[in-house]
Design a protein around this motif. Structure first.
Motif, PDB file in Angstrom:
ATOM      1  N   ARG A  24      -7.991  34.237   0.870  1.00  0.00           N
ATOM      2  CA  ARG A  24      -7.070  35.344   1.302  1.00  0.00           C
ATOM      3  C   ARG A  24      -7.196  35.772   2.639  1.00  0.00           C
ATOM      4  NH1 ARG A  24      -7.482  40.973   1.541  1.00  0.00           N
ATOM      5  NH2 ARG A  24      -5.253  41.793   1.017  1.00  0.00           N
ATOM      6  N   ARG A  25      -8.358  35.766   3.373  1.00  0.00           N
ATOM      7  CA  ARG A  25      -8.645  35.945   4.904  1.00  0.00           C
ATOM      8  C   ARG A  25      -8.068  35.180   5.694  1.00  0.00           C
ATOM      9  NH1 ARG A  25     -14.506  37.762   6.883  1.00  0.00           N
ATOM     10  NH2 ARG A  25     -13.916  39.597   5.563  1.00  0.00           N
ATOM     11  N   GLU A  26      -8.492  33.730   5.369  1.00  0.00           N
ATOM     12  CA  GLU A  26      -7.695  32.638   6.024  1.00  0.00           C
ATOM     13  C   GLU A  26      -6.224  32.613   5.883  1.00  0.00           C
ATOM     14  OE1 GLU A  26      -7.273  29.269   8.490  1.00  0.00           O
ATOM     15  OE2 GLU A  26      -8.648  30.731   8.244  1.00  0.00           O
ATOM     16  N   ARG A  27      -5.701  32.932   4.720  1.00  0.00           N
ATOM     17  CA  ARG A  27      -4.061  32.825   4.597  1.00  0.00           C
ATOM     18  C   ARG A  27      -3.578  33.924   5.353  1.00  0.00           C
ATOM     19  NH1 ARG A  27      -5.364  32.392  -0.963  1.00  0.00           N
ATOM     20  NH2 ARG A  27      -4.689  34.726  -1.258  1.00  0.00           N
ATOM     21  N   LYS A  28      -4.076  35.117   5.397  1.00  0.00           N
ATOM     22  CA  LYS A  28      -3.834  36.028   6.379  1.00  0.00           C
ATOM     23  C   LYS A  28      -3.734  35.631   7.773  1.00  0.00           C
ATOM     24  CE  LYS A  28      -4.093  40.432   5.561  1.00  0.00           C
ATOM     25  NZ  LYS A  28      -4.729  41.833   5.516  1.00  0.00           N
ATOM     26  N   ARG A  29      -4.870  35.265   8.358  1.00  0.00           N
ATOM     27  CA  ARG A  29      -4.851  34.629   9.544  1.00  0.00           C
ATOM     28  C   ARG A  29      -3.877  33.398   9.962  1.00  0.00           C
ATOM     29  NH1 ARG A  29      -7.370  31.206  13.396  1.00  0.00           N
ATOM     30  NH2 ARG A  29      -7.635  29.250  11.894  1.00  0.00           N
ATOM     31  N   GLN A  30      -3.672  32.585   9.109  1.00  0.00           N
ATOM     32  CA  GLN A  30      -2.547  31.648   9.463  1.00  0.00           C
ATOM     33  C   GLN A  30      -1.058  32.270   9.368  1.00  0.00           C
ATOM     34  OE1 GLN A  30      -2.596  28.464  10.177  1.00  0.00           O
ATOM     35  NE2 GLN A  30      -4.944  28.698  10.315  1.00  0.00           N
ATOM     36  N   GLN A  31      -0.886  33.247   8.589  1.00  0.00           N
ATOM     37  CA  GLN A  31       0.506  34.174   8.649  1.00  0.00           C
ATOM     38  C   GLN A  31       0.440  34.752   9.803  1.00  0.00           C
ATOM     39  OE1 GLN A  31      -0.005  36.496   5.250  1.00  0.00           O
ATOM     40  NE2 GLN A  31       0.550  34.921   3.586  1.00  0.00           N
ATOM     41  N   MET A  84       0.811  -1.227  -0.037  1.00  0.00           N
ATOM     42  CA  MET A  84      -0.043  -0.116  -0.091  1.00  0.00           C
ATOM     43  C   MET A  84       0.851   1.310  -0.031  1.00  0.00           C
ATOM     44  SD  MET A  84      -2.661   1.234   2.950  1.00  0.00           S
ATOM     45  CE  MET A  84      -4.095  -0.233   2.490  1.00  0.00           C
ATOM     46  N   PRO A  85       0.502   2.249  -1.008  1.00  0.00           N
ATOM     47  CA  PRO A  85       1.406   3.202  -0.935  1.00  0.00           C
ATOM     48  C   PRO A  85       1.238   4.245   0.492  1.00  0.00           C
ATOM     49  CG  PRO A  85      -0.379   3.518  -2.316  1.00  0.00           C
ATOM     50  CD  PRO A  85      -0.397   2.281  -1.803  1.00  0.00           C
ATOM     51  N   MET A  86       2.344   5.147   0.485  1.00  0.00           N
ATOM     52  CA  MET A  86       2.254   6.084   1.862  1.00  0.00           C
ATOM     53  C   MET A  86       1.451   7.088   1.148  1.00  0.00           C
ATOM     54  SD  MET A  86       3.970   4.501   4.194  1.00  0.00           S
ATOM     55  CE  MET A  86       4.331   5.745   5.393  1.00  0.00           C
ATOM     56  N   HIS A  87       0.642   7.880   2.084  1.00  0.00           N
ATOM     57  CA  HIS A  87      -0.125   9.269   1.567  1.00  0.00           C
ATOM     58  C   HIS A  87       0.376  10.260   2.391  1.00  0.00           C
ATOM     59  CE1 HIS A  87      -2.633   5.629   0.424  1.00  0.00           C
ATOM     60  NE2 HIS A  87      -2.895   6.464  -0.807  1.00  0.00           N
ATOM     61  N   ARG A  88      -0.046  11.579   1.941  1.00  0.00           N
ATOM     62  CA  ARG A  88       0.234  12.928   2.744  1.00  0.00           C
ATOM     63  C   ARG A  88      -0.845  12.605   3.831  1.00  0.00           C
ATOM     64  NH1 ARG A  88      -3.102  16.967   2.978  1.00  0.00           N
ATOM     65  NH2 ARG A  88      -4.156  16.270   1.173  1.00  0.00           N
ATOM     66  N   MET A  89      -0.269  13.013   5.183  1.00  0.00           N
ATOM     67  CA  MET A  89      -1.267  13.022   6.226  1.00  0.00           C
ATOM     68  C   MET A  89      -2.251  13.845   6.125  1.00  0.00           C
ATOM     69  SD  MET A  89      -0.083  14.309  10.149  1.00  0.00           S
ATOM     70  CE  MET A  89      -0.093  15.895   9.953  1.00  0.00           C
ATOM     71  N   PRO A  90      -3.590  13.260   6.426  1.00  0.00           N
ATOM     72  CA  PRO A  90      -4.655  13.980   6.217  1.00  0.00           C
ATOM     73  C   PRO A  90      -4.823  15.238   7.046  1.00  0.00           C
ATOM     74  CG  PRO A  90      -5.252  11.635   6.545  1.00  0.00           C
ATOM     75  CD  PRO A  90      -3.838  11.964   6.917  1.00  0.00           C
ATOM     76  N   GLN A  91      -5.339  16.369   6.364  1.00  0.00           N
ATOM     77  CA  GLN A  91      -5.575  17.541   7.365  1.00  0.00           C
ATOM     78  C   GLN A  91      -6.964  18.003   7.030  1.00  0.00           C
ATOM     79  OE1 GLN A  91      -2.232  20.477   6.315  1.00  0.00           O
ATOM     80  NE2 GLN A  91      -1.000  18.765   5.357  1.00  0.00           N
ATOM     81  N   SER A  92      -7.247  18.831   7.972  1.00  0.00           N
ATOM     82  CA  SER A  92      -8.692  19.647   7.729  1.00  0.00           C
ATOM     83  C   SER A  92      -8.328  20.679   6.816  1.00  0.00           C
ATOM     84  CB  SER A  92      -9.088  20.121   9.183  1.00  0.00           C
ATOM     85  OG  SER A  92      -8.275  21.072   9.591  1.00  0.00           O
ATOM     86  N   GLY A  93      -9.478  20.581   5.887  1.00  0.00           N
ATOM     87  CA  GLY A  93      -9.464  21.964   4.895  1.00  0.00           C
ATOM     88  C   GLY A  93      -8.459  21.612   3.778  1.00  0.00           C
ATOM     89  N   ASP A  94      -8.784  20.737   3.076  1.00  0.00           N
ATOM     90  CA  ASP A  94      -7.544  20.457   2.251  1.00  0.00           C
ATOM     91  C   ASP A  94      -7.932  21.391   0.795  1.00  0.00           C
ATOM     92  OD1 ASP A  94      -7.295  16.924   2.461  1.00  0.00           O
ATOM     93  OD2 ASP A  94      -6.116  18.428   3.035  1.00  0.00           O
ATOM     94  N   GLU A  95      -8.830  21.976   0.867  1.00  0.00           N
ATOM     95  CA  GLU A  95      -9.058  23.156  -0.313  1.00  0.00           C
ATOM     96  C   GLU A  95      -8.035  24.217  -0.155  1.00  0.00           C
ATOM     97  OE1 GLU A  95     -13.010  24.044  -0.747  1.00  0.00           O
ATOM     98  OE2 GLU A  95     -13.730  22.249  -1.367  1.00  0.00           O
ATOM     99  N   PRO A  96      -7.725  24.965  -1.087  1.00  0.00           N
ATOM    100  CA  PRO A  96      -6.862  26.138  -1.024  1.00  0.00           C
ATOM    101  C   PRO A  96      -7.608  27.188  -0.021  1.00  0.00           C
ATOM    102  CG  PRO A  96      -6.768  25.427  -3.004  1.00  0.00           C
ATOM    103  CD  PRO A  96      -7.782  24.719  -2.317  1.00  0.00           C
ATOM    104  N   PRO A  97      -6.967  27.740   1.138  1.00  0.00           N
ATOM    105  CA  PRO A  97      -7.492  28.465   2.043  1.00  0.00           C
ATOM    106  C   PRO A  97      -7.877  30.078   1.291  1.00  0.00           C
ATOM    107  CG  PRO A  97      -5.296  28.547   2.599  1.00  0.00           C
ATOM    108  CD  PRO A  97      -5.679  27.406   1.300  1.00  0.00           C
TER     109      PRO A  97
END
Length: 209
Positions: free
Chosen positions: A16-23, A1-14
């Motif tokens: 602009r407001r969310e990006r600024k909050r994360q920054q 079985m191949p390895m996968h990226r660790m699942p994360q909440s909100g896989d859709e690109p955030p």
């Protein structure tokens, strides 16, 4: 079985407001982490962090109510960033116990590099576990354990009559108990204790023939 990226909440690109909050969150956490490393976690105050990050105490407390929440942000971000990078290393180990053991070795090395900060973080995470599920911030360890166990099941290395989620939960509790034991007893080597824990989880308490 191949390895996968660790699942994360909100896989859709955030947005602009969310990006600024994360920054902003990253900036605050990075500022706090630099202070913790330079001056010590117990010494640094929230007021000192607000001043160094050039923001009001109201803003700081709105995002991070206590210092331990800043550790959580830093550590969870490091785990998310490290997971894709260790895929080739894990893939060299056979799926199942060997792959889990390799992950725990890598995780023990990371923990040793953060040992001075792990006890307040772990105690905070235990208090956080009393919140409703939707109010918690997941570390990602449950998802990692679930994926590694699922790979072991697919390879016939782990029993498949129980759901992955149940097996991952038991492993996570054993992992947490081992971590706490080592953090409160400096004589113990975390890598050795995690290897013993994995042996106990995989083999149970039955006597050896």
């Amino acid at each position: 079985m191949p390895m996968h990226r660790m699942p994360q909440s909100g896989d859709e690109p955030p947005g602009r407001r969310e990006r600024k909050r994360q920054q902003q969150l990253d900036h605050i956490a990075d500022t706090a982490w630099a202070l913790f490393e330079a001056e010590g976690f117990e010494v640094v105050t929230m007021e000192r962090i607000a001043e160094a990050a050039d923001l009001s105490k109201v803003t700081l407390y709105r995002h991070f109510p206590v210092k331990e929440a800043l550790l959580r942000h830093v550590f969870h971000r490091e785990l998310r960033a490290a997971w894709p990078d260790i895929q080739p290393e894990l893939a060299r180990a056979a799926p199942g116990r060997a792959r889990l053991a390799r992950f725990l070795e890598l995780q023990a090395a990371w923990c040793e590099s953060r040992r001075a900060f792990l006890l307040p973080y772990t105690r905070f995470r235990l208090s956080d576990s009393r919140l409703p599920a939707e109010g918690r911030e997941r570390s990602g360890m449950e998802a990692i354990f679930s994926e590694l166990i699922a790979q072991g099941q697919a390879a016939g290395e782990f029993r498949a009559d129980l759901p992955v989620a149940l097996l991952a939960m038991h492993l996570q509790f054993a992992h947490l108990a081992t971590l706490l034991r080592c953090l409160t007893d400096e004589r113990l080597a975390l890598a050795d204790e995690l290897a013993t824990m994995l042996d106990l989880v995989c083999n149970g308490m039955g006597g050896r023939s």
